[in-house]
Enzyme design. Structure first.
Site, PDB file in Angstrom:
ATOM      1  N   ASP A 158      -6.970  -1.362  -4.332  1.00 33.31           N
ATOM      2  CA  ASP A 158      -8.329  -0.920  -3.578  1.00 33.31           C
ATOM      3  C   ASP A 158      -8.976   0.257  -4.046  1.00 33.31           C
ATOM      4  O   ASP A 158     -10.468   0.023  -4.114  1.00 33.31           O
ATOM      5  CB  ASP A 158      -7.610  -0.352  -2.216  1.00 33.31           C
ATOM      6  CG  ASP A 158      -6.690  -1.514  -1.449  1.00 33.31           C
ATOM      7  OD1 ASP A 158      -7.177  -2.741  -1.556  1.00 33.31           O
ATOM      8  OD2 ASP A 158      -5.873  -1.122  -0.672  1.00 33.31           O
ATOM      9  N   ASP A 190       0.864  -1.305   0.008  1.00 38.26           N
ATOM     10  CA  ASP A 190       0.133   0.036  -0.048  1.00 38.26           C
ATOM     11  C   ASP A 190       0.965   1.468   0.176  1.00 38.26           C
ATOM     12  O   ASP A 190       2.026   1.361   0.704  1.00 38.26           O
ATOM     13  CB  ASP A 190      -0.933   0.170   1.263  1.00 38.26           C
ATOM     14  CG  ASP A 190      -2.089  -1.065   1.256  1.00 38.26           C
ATOM     15  OD1 ASP A 190      -2.408  -1.396   0.146  1.00 38.26           O
ATOM     16  OD2 ASP A 190      -2.287  -1.468   2.340  1.00 38.26           O
TER      17      ASP A 190
END
Length: 216
Positions: free
Chosen positions: A183, A149
């Site tokens: 995401d 991430d």
């Protein structure tokens, strides 16, 4: 929307997602950040769990390793189900809105699964060092990779006023989660299904054409 157009969307999202993750993994030390704007940072973290970093081992009496394996296997079954859903919507000539949404969800889910399945056996760890690809000392094994991430939007970084009950004086930050392109694709797809629910699950384009011709 045709299967070809759906595949183009999926491949494009996967390419952007994986290129950005590999770049971050091979150029940043874990926890390193770069300010793009005051409200947007590139912050490298790794997620070993599900959404918001939740681990199965936090919820069940199992080890982190077993929890990670179970989560990865669950994701594999989920991607098969989403893939079938996508194929079925295209086969039935469902609305473009629905096919677009499912394509985004499928691409995002697949992007994160690639991390979970393969990254542990491709990269070494990123603690106090920049990781290298195809390392002789990978940090994990197949099915035990961590999701990369890097997108962080702390648009508000302040402190709760003292008069606010319970949280007064504590730090307040919005938006707190760190996420990735995959995401974003999943969230966008789900958002489309929620906001444009009637359009997504309404009559198919083929049914609409038939209805128009009958009226004509």
């Amino acid at each position: 929307m045709s299967l070809k157009k759906s595949l183009i969307i999926i491949i494009a999202i996967l390419a952007i997602d994986q290129i950005s993750k590999v770049y971050i993994k091979t150029n940043f030390v874990l926890g390193e950040s770069v300010d793009v704007f005051s409200w947007f940072k590139i912050l490298f973290i790794e997620n070993e769990g599900a959404a918001w970093g939740t681990k199965l081992s936090d919820l069940l009496p199992i080890s982190d390793e077993v929890g990670k394996l179970v989560l990865t296997i669950f994701r594999l079954f989920a991607i098969v189900g989403i893939g079938y859903w996508l194929f079925d919507t295209i086969k039935k000539n469902s609305s473009k809105t629905l096919i677009l949404a499912v394509s985004l969800i499928f691409a995002g889910a697949l992007g994160n699964i690639l991390d979970s399945v393969f990254y542990g056996m491709i990269f070494n760890d990123s603690y106090s060092q920049v990781a290298t690809a195809f390392s002789s000392e990978p940090y994990g094994s197949i099915f035990h990779g961590k999701v990369v991430d890097m997108l962080y939007f702390p648009m508000i970084d302040s402190v709760w006023p003292d008069w606010v009950p319970v949280v007064g004086g504590n730090n307040f930050r919005f938006f707190e989660p760190v996420f990735n392109i995959a995401d974003t694709a999943i969230s966008t797809g789900v958002g489309i299904l929620i906001v444009f629910n009637k359009k997504a699950f309404g009559e198919s384009s083929e049914e609409a054409k038939t209805d128009k011709s009958d009226r004509g």
